[in-house]
Design a protein around this motif. Structure first.
Motif, short mmCIF file in Angstrom:
data_model
loop_
_atom_site.label_atom_id
_atom_site.label_comp_id
_atom_site.label_asym_id
_atom_site.label_seq_id
_atom_site.Cartn_x
_atom_site.Cartn_y
_atom_site.Cartn_z
N ASP A 82 39.69 66.97 40.47
CA ASP A 82 40.79 67.49 39.67
C ASP A 82 42.12 66.85 40.15
O ASP A 82 42.39 67.16 41.28
CB ASP A 82 40.77 69.06 39.98
CG ASP A 82 41.98 69.88 39.26
OD1 ASP A 82 42.69 69.03 38.82
OD2 ASP A 82 41.83 71.05 38.95
N PRO A 83 42.77 66.34 39.53
CA PRO A 83 44.04 65.49 39.75
C PRO A 83 45.09 66.21 40.35
O PRO A 83 46.00 65.72 41.14
CB PRO A 83 44.24 64.63 38.70
CG PRO A 83 43.70 65.26 37.36
CD PRO A 83 42.46 65.90 38.08
N THR A 84 45.16 67.46 40.00
CA THR A 84 46.30 68.56 40.28
C THR A 84 45.85 68.93 41.77
O THR A 84 46.84 69.36 42.33
CB THR A 84 46.28 69.70 39.59
OG1 THR A 84 44.93 70.64 39.77
CG2 THR A 84 46.34 69.30 38.02
N LEU A 85 44.79 68.73 42.17
CA LEU A 85 44.36 69.20 43.62
C LEU A 85 44.35 67.84 44.30
O LEU A 85 43.81 67.95 45.80
CB LEU A 85 43.15 69.86 43.54
CG LEU A 85 42.91 71.24 42.94
CD1 LEU A 85 41.42 71.83 43.20
CD2 LEU A 85 44.02 71.92 43.03
N LEU A 86 44.77 66.61 44.04
CA LEU A 86 44.78 65.47 44.97
C LEU A 86 45.74 65.72 46.30
O LEU A 86 46.77 66.14 46.05
CB LEU A 86 45.07 64.25 43.97
CG LEU A 86 44.86 62.97 44.77
CD1 LEU A 86 45.05 61.89 43.70
CD2 LEU A 86 46.36 62.43 45.66
N PRO A 145 49.84 78.11 35.73
CA PRO A 145 49.85 77.41 34.58
C PRO A 145 50.87 76.57 34.26
O PRO A 145 52.06 77.41 34.32
CB PRO A 145 49.45 78.54 33.49
CG PRO A 145 48.63 79.52 34.20
CD PRO A 145 49.32 79.44 35.72
N PRO A 146 51.15 75.43 34.27
CA PRO A 146 52.53 74.69 34.11
C PRO A 146 53.32 75.19 33.05
O PRO A 146 54.44 75.12 33.06
CB PRO A 146 52.08 73.34 34.07
CG PRO A 146 50.67 73.15 33.83
CD PRO A 146 49.88 74.56 34.24
N LEU A 204 73.31 71.78 43.87
CA LEU A 204 72.69 72.91 43.40
C LEU A 204 71.97 73.83 44.56
O LEU A 204 71.01 74.62 44.13
CB LEU A 204 71.78 72.71 42.34
CG LEU A 204 72.40 71.83 40.96
CD1 LEU A 204 71.36 71.47 40.20
CD2 LEU A 204 73.33 72.89 40.49
N GLN A 205 72.03 73.28 45.77
CA GLN A 205 71.11 74.01 46.69
C GLN A 205 69.71 74.16 46.55
O GLN A 205 69.15 75.19 46.61
CB GLN A 205 71.83 75.55 47.06
CG GLN A 205 73.40 75.39 47.51
CD GLN A 205 73.31 74.86 49.08
OE1 GLN A 205 72.84 75.53 49.93
NE2 GLN A 205 73.93 73.49 49.06
N VAL A 206 69.17 73.24 46.19
CA VAL A 206 67.58 73.10 46.02
C VAL A 206 66.93 72.13 47.25
O VAL A 206 67.51 70.91 47.31
CB VAL A 206 67.46 72.22 44.72
CG1 VAL A 206 65.96 72.11 44.51
CG2 VAL A 206 68.05 73.11 43.40
N PHE A 207 66.21 72.87 47.88
CA PHE A 207 65.57 72.29 48.99
C PHE A 207 64.24 72.58 49.05
O PHE A 207 63.78 73.29 49.69
CB PHE A 207 66.42 72.68 50.27
CG PHE A 207 67.85 72.55 50.30
CD1 PHE A 207 68.40 71.15 50.59
CD2 PHE A 207 68.69 73.72 50.29
CE1 PHE A 207 69.66 71.15 50.61
CE2 PHE A 207 70.23 73.60 50.16
CZ PHE A 207 70.64 72.32 50.60
N SER A 208 63.63 71.58 48.38
CA SER A 208 62.15 71.85 48.15
C SER A 208 61.30 71.18 49.40
O SER A 208 61.81 69.96 49.66
CB SER A 208 61.40 71.37 46.77
OG SER A 208 59.89 70.98 47.09
N PRO A 209 60.21 71.60 49.93
CA PRO A 209 59.60 70.77 50.90
C PRO A 209 58.81 69.59 50.30
O PRO A 209 58.36 68.49 51.01
CB PRO A 209 58.47 71.62 51.53
CG PRO A 209 58.31 72.57 50.48
CD PRO A 209 59.73 72.72 49.68
N LEU A 210 58.75 69.44 49.23
CA LEU A 210 58.28 68.14 48.36
C LEU A 210 59.48 67.65 47.39
O LEU A 210 59.84 68.41 46.57
CB LEU A 210 57.09 68.78 47.52
CG LEU A 210 56.00 69.23 48.02
CD1 LEU A 210 54.80 69.71 47.20
CD2 LEU A 210 55.23 68.22 49.12
N MET A 214 54.27 68.03 41.18
CA MET A 214 54.59 68.18 39.64
C MET A 214 54.99 69.14 39.26
O MET A 214 56.04 69.25 38.48
CB MET A 214 53.32 67.68 38.89
CG MET A 214 52.81 66.14 39.53
SD MET A 214 53.78 64.81 39.22
CE MET A 214 53.34 64.61 37.46
N ASP A 215 54.71 70.39 39.90
CA ASP A 215 55.33 71.73 39.34
C ASP A 215 56.87 71.76 39.90
O ASP A 215 57.62 72.28 39.38
CB ASP A 215 54.57 72.77 39.98
CG ASP A 215 53.27 72.97 39.27
OD1 ASP A 215 53.09 72.59 38.12
OD2 ASP A 215 52.35 73.66 39.76
#
Length: 249
Positions: A213-217, A81-82, A146-152, A178-179
């Motif tokens: 569901d747009p969150t699952l696009l 849940p966001p 900040l050493q943030v390395f997300s694959p997205l 979006m998360d």
């Protein structure tokens, strides 16, 4: 034979006849019971068969992503849940890259590690609120400092989302990006706004409204994704329909 002996003989004969009658009734009762049991078993079997067929049809329909527009998440991956994510933005635009607490969110999202060499493709994302374009900022999910390395993540503010995963089978969806961004996004809400009447959340994929569901696009290579919050009169015209839309060739 005395009278008493004759009475005993007649009584014994009557008892035998009564016993035979009772035995016949018992046999008939058992036969009727077996017939009823067979009928009940047949009915139960038919009902169970119908239920199994119905479940198979429903499951088969749910796997048809062409019909519904929805894509299930890869096995073992869920969207939290966001509102439970650290630093989630439930505010009006403009929105920052919200990277300060990105690592806290990444710890909850279960995404693969970043890699530029194993899986690497790109998606274009546009956002419109009440007909006005909203910038998708640079360095969403990415910060050397900040050493943030997300694959997205993003590198600039052109709306280009980079998918760079150490897992070659990674199949990201819009809700995961979006998360990572930390922007409140549900099937009906964006930031501080939720669907109400004709002012609604609508999402488009390659120029066509997304029916699932747009969150699952799915964020597939070269996809053109448009998120809009507003009325139908406020939809962008023309609607971005390709990865290169709006760029000079």
């Amino acid at each position: 034979m005395s009278k008493n002996q004759g009475d005993d003989a007649r009584l014994t004969k009557a008892e035998r006849k009564e016993q035979a009658r009772l035995e016949r009734e018992e046999i008939q009762r058992k036969q009727s019971s077996r017939k009823r049991n067979r009928t009940v078993s047949l009915i139960v079997g038919l009902v169970l068969a119908a239920v199994v067929v119905g479940l198979l049809v429903m499951l088969g329909g749910n796997n048809d992503t062409t019909a519904t527009g929805a894509t299930p998440l890869p096995s073992g991956v869920t969207l939290p849940p966001p509102e439970t994510l650290p630093g989630i933005m439930q505010t009006a635009p403009p929105w920052s890259n919200n990277v300060a607490r990105a690592n806290e969110r990444l710890a909850l999202l279960g995404l693969p590690e970043l890699s530029e060499t194993i899986l690497h493709h790109h998606v274009r994302l546009w956002v419109f609120v009440d007909g006005q374009p909203v910038v998708v900022p640079a360095e969403v999910g990415f910060s050397q400092q900040l050493q943030v390395f997300s694959p997205l993540h993003t590198h600039d503010d052109t709306g280009t989302v980079h998918v760079e995963s150490a897992d070659p089978d990674f199949q990201p969806v819009l809700g995961q990006f979006m998360d990572v961004w930390g922007l409140y996004f549900t099937p009906t809400c964006l930031g501080d706004a939720c669907t109400e009447g004709d002012r609604a959340l609508r999402v488009f994929l390659d120029g066509q409204e997304y029916s699932g569901d747009p969150t699952l696009l799915p964020l597939t290579d070269q996809a053109a994704v448009v998120i809009t919050m507003g009325t139908t009169d406020q939809l962008p015209d023309p609607m971005p329909d390709s990865f290169t839309f709006g760029t000079q060739t």
